[in-house]
Scaffold this motif. Sequence first.
Motif, PDB file in Angstrom:
ATOM      1  N   THR A   1       0.842  -1.201   0.000  1.00  0.00           N
ATOM      2  CA  THR A   1       0.000   0.000   0.000  1.00  0.00           C
ATOM      3  C   THR A   1       0.874   1.247   0.000  1.00  0.00           C
ATOM      4  O   THR A   1       0.694   2.156  -0.820  1.00  0.00           O
ATOM      5  N   ILE A   2       1.835   1.288   0.935  1.00  0.00           N
ATOM      6  CA  ILE A   2       2.704   2.465   1.042  1.00  0.00           C
ATOM      7  C   ILE A   2       3.529   2.627  -0.239  1.00  0.00           C
ATOM      8  O   ILE A   2       3.659   3.720  -0.784  1.00  0.00           O
ATOM      9  N   THR A   3       4.057   1.506  -0.747  1.00  0.00           N
ATOM     10  CA  THR A   3       4.895   1.569  -1.948  1.00  0.00           C
ATOM     11  C   THR A   3       4.123   2.083  -3.157  1.00  0.00           C
ATOM     12  O   THR A   3       4.567   3.013  -3.828  1.00  0.00           O
ATOM     13  N   ALA A   4       2.958   1.491  -3.416  1.00  0.00           N
ATOM     14  CA  ALA A   4       2.239   1.806  -4.653  1.00  0.00           C
ATOM     15  C   ALA A   4       1.890   3.285  -4.722  1.00  0.00           C
ATOM     16  O   ALA A   4       2.119   3.944  -5.744  1.00  0.00           O
ATOM     17  N   ILE A   5       1.358   3.833  -3.611  1.00  0.00           N
ATOM     18  CA  ILE A   5       0.916   5.227  -3.655  1.00  0.00           C
ATOM     19  C   ILE A   5       2.123   6.169  -3.663  1.00  0.00           C
ATOM     20  O   ILE A   5       2.164   7.128  -4.424  1.00  0.00           O
ATOM     21  N   SER A   6       3.144   5.870  -2.822  1.00  0.00           N
ATOM     22  CA  SER A   6       4.328   6.744  -2.800  1.00  0.00           C
ATOM     23  C   SER A   6       5.008   6.772  -4.162  1.00  0.00           C
ATOM     24  O   SER A   6       5.469   7.816  -4.618  1.00  0.00           O
ATOM     25  N   ARG A   7       5.092   5.600  -4.822  1.00  0.00           N
ATOM     26  CA  ARG A   7       5.732   5.556  -6.134  1.00  0.00           C
ATOM     27  C   ARG A   7       4.994   6.468  -7.118  1.00  0.00           C
ATOM     28  O   ARG A   7       5.621   7.254  -7.832  1.00  0.00           O
ATOM     29  N   ASP A   8       3.655   6.387  -7.127  1.00  0.00           N
ATOM     30  CA  ASP A   8       2.894   7.245  -8.034  1.00  0.00           C
ATOM     31  C   ASP A   8       3.127   8.713  -7.723  1.00  0.00           C
ATOM     32  O   ASP A   8       3.243   9.542  -8.630  1.00  0.00           O
TER      33      ASP A   8
ATOM     34  N   TRP B   1      16.421  13.204  -1.299  1.00  0.00           N
ATOM     35  CA  TRP B   1      16.143  13.439   0.113  1.00  0.00           C
ATOM     36  C   TRP B   1      15.736  14.879   0.381  1.00  0.00           C
ATOM     37  O   TRP B   1      14.902  15.149   1.223  1.00  0.00           O
ATOM     38  N   GLN B   2      16.394  15.833  -0.320  1.00  0.00           N
ATOM     39  CA  GLN B   2      16.166  17.237   0.013  1.00  0.00           C
ATOM     40  C   GLN B   2      15.195  17.945  -0.921  1.00  0.00           C
ATOM     41  O   GLN B   2      14.699  19.014  -0.594  1.00  0.00           O
ATOM     42  N   VAL B   3      14.933  17.363  -2.095  1.00  0.00           N
ATOM     43  CA  VAL B   3      14.050  18.044  -3.041  1.00  0.00           C
ATOM     44  C   VAL B   3      12.805  17.223  -3.353  1.00  0.00           C
ATOM     45  O   VAL B   3      11.684  17.670  -3.158  1.00  0.00           O
ATOM     46  N   VAL B   4      13.013  15.978  -3.826  1.00  0.00           N
ATOM     47  CA  VAL B   4      11.880  15.194  -4.294  1.00  0.00           C
ATOM     48  C   VAL B   4      10.972  14.786  -3.129  1.00  0.00           C
ATOM     49  O   VAL B   4       9.753  14.966  -3.187  1.00  0.00           O
ATOM     50  N   LEU B   5      11.552  14.243  -2.053  1.00  0.00           N
ATOM     51  CA  LEU B   5      10.716  13.787  -0.932  1.00  0.00           C
ATOM     52  C   LEU B   5       9.939  14.929  -0.275  1.00  0.00           C
ATOM     53  O   LEU B   5       8.741  14.780  -0.040  1.00  0.00           O
ATOM     54  N   PRO B   6      10.575  16.095   0.036  1.00  0.00           N
ATOM     55  CA  PRO B   6       9.779  17.187   0.604  1.00  0.00           C
ATOM     56  C   PRO B   6       8.638  17.608  -0.319  1.00  0.00           C
ATOM     57  O   PRO B   6       7.543  17.897   0.140  1.00  0.00           O
TER      58      PRO B   6
ATOM     59  N   ALA C   1       7.020  15.736  -2.318  1.00  0.00           N
ATOM     60  CA  ALA C   1       5.977  14.708  -2.370  1.00  0.00           C
ATOM     61  C   ALA C   1       5.440  14.378  -0.982  1.00  0.00           C
ATOM     62  O   ALA C   1       4.643  13.456  -0.824  1.00  0.00           O
ATOM     63  N   LEU C   2       5.867  15.148   0.041  1.00  0.00           N
ATOM     64  CA  LEU C   2       5.618  14.742   1.425  1.00  0.00           C
ATOM     65  C   LEU C   2       4.143  14.459   1.735  1.00  0.00           C
ATOM     66  O   LEU C   2       3.810  13.420   2.312  1.00  0.00           O
TER      67      LEU C   2
ATOM     68  N   LEU D   1       2.484  11.039   3.007  1.00  0.00           N
ATOM     69  CA  LEU D   1       1.720  10.971   4.251  1.00  0.00           C
ATOM     70  C   LEU D   1       0.368  10.298   4.000  1.00  0.00           C
ATOM     71  O   LEU D   1      -0.095   9.475   4.794  1.00  0.00           O
ATOM     72  N   GLY D   2      -0.249  10.644   2.870  1.00  0.00           N
ATOM     73  CA  GLY D   2      -1.509   9.996   2.507  1.00  0.00           C
ATOM     74  C   GLY D   2      -1.320   8.498   2.356  1.00  0.00           C
ATOM     75  O   GLY D   2      -2.141   7.705   2.828  1.00  0.00           O
TER      76      GLY D   2
END
Lengths: 298, 340
Positions: B204-211, B236-241, B243-244, B248-249
């Motif tokens: 669940t976490i993987t599929a949505i985070s990947r999208d 770590w410093q650009v893409v993840l923030p 998509a944060l 979280l969703g």
Amino acid sequence: MTTMMAQSPRERMRARRIQVSQARENTRRIVNAVMLGLTGVATLLALIPLVWILIEVFARGSQAMTLDFLTQTFKPTSMGGGGIWHAIVGTVILIGLASLMAVPIGILAAFYVVQHPNTAIGLMVRFGTDVLSGLPSIVVGLFVYTLLVAGRSYSAISGAVALAIMMTPIVLRTTEEMLKLVPRSMREASLGLGASEWKTSFSIMLPAAITGVITGLMLAIARVSGETAPLLFTAQGSNVFSTALDRPIASLPLTLFKYAVDPDVTRNAQAWAIAMIIVLTVLILNISARLIANRRSK
Amino acid sequence: MASISTGKGLRTARPISARVTLNQRIGRALQHGDIPYKGIIVLAALSVIGLMVGVGVMLWIASSVTRNSDGLGFITATEWNPVSDLFGAMPFIAGTISTSILALVIAIPLGLGVAIFLAELCPPRIRAPLGFLVELLAAIPSVVYGAWGIFVFIPTVVKPVGEFLLNTFGDKSHGIFIPLFEGPFFGASYLAAGLILAVMIVPTITAISRDVLLAVPKAQREGAYGLGSTQWETIWQVVLPYALSGILGAVILGLGRALGETMAVTMVIGNVAQLSTSILSPGYTMASVIANEWGESRTPAYSSALIEIGLMLFFMSLLLNLLARLLVWSVSRRNPDQRV
């Protein structure tokens, strides 16, 4: 060393700075390599359980898998343990009935959502779909119990209703996605030629979206074919062959649950064989749904 | 001219409309089936809403016995003893929360790692098949996980890990003592349930985070690379923030799945109604107590107590869904501005 000694203080500072920044660069490179490597490790780690479960299920399941096991009904372990024919028939009845309820409601509600996306009801239906698909399956079981079973008896029909509640959001959402892809102009052309709304929906829109409906149904069946919790308080399970809709009925996942927690080793072995049947069904449905969806998108 | 021609038109139109048959009249009144069609699709749409509301209402009514007698005390009471009519849900709430936290602690880094690998690193050609394999983990039924847990996972993984923790941190007489790893330990435990839940919510976490990661604009990455970032720093410093909120969703939906998971947990958690500080002790979750004790609930108060636990589960999943919706909504509202 001698050259170092000969440097002026300013040059020494500069050399030191370069050293520090090189060291920093090296740490950055190392961190980069380590973290990127870890994401690969995470992927491998996540796939281990899948491979492990599949190997165990097929290795242990095939041992108890015989023709008698598939075609006989329940017998005590002292008489060989019998088979699961009653549970296979029960599962087919439950899922068949559930599909008959979930497919029309899912398709019709999807038509509504696509044609009225931003009305209050449209938004509520979307939210309802999300809530229903995220609802713990045990809660669905309790709901159907209070609705259909309390004061009466456990029955096949109540089990089918519980499964239908879990299938509807899946059918609705995949149908909705596919209907959205049908060009607006097709609908407008049909209406413009004087066809009525229902004719447009069922003769133009639905055929264009039919692969979505089929993959949705396959995924929905895959989802409920292993569901146990909603059946505990509705279909309840049984050891006798039955096709009566107003009486308790056996099903594969419930039988798997009972046999897996049974202290008897024969029952445990049979549980693995049932797990193999369910996992095979789920795999086939998921893979073929994926293939159909892929062929469409090409 | 105009007035004459309309006058003539009206005069000729009257006899024609008089010749309309009953059949046509019914057809016209129903707009050739459009009105029944609209009625039917509205009904189908309303039934979906009705189901959602109906679940809450029916469980609310059916849990009246304990709601009236115990009130909010039902949630905080720690004693669960159906024989003497004592119903406190705290042991189950605590069990659900602790197993879910344990599952999230493992599944968030793991799931996010897989998502990053799929979205950022892996060659596009194997992205889809790899993603499909991870999603297959979510397709395996809960009861199969349970059987695998009892016969394979507990003896080969949970037992050794648990015994190691017990021997290293669980002994008061020597070494460091952490109450989290106190004995006794039999295998079936919060630890076993948490680990299995982790495996189950990773997809669940993987599929949505990947999208979500794939939806991060390319310019964001290019900007970071242009400033000299390494690939990891970019992530770590650009893409993840960026998509944060989407991530979280994904975590919230994973949590929702962990909270309501029933069969697998029931089969590996040991089913003992007690409050414990140790993750190595057997316990119960809200979902597993309903599944396991329903057959024994003979009195109205007993059934009502179990249904009230179900009602709490319903409200929890409703709340999580609202939260996830709000997050998605905030992202979809924010994104158009940023793309400009």
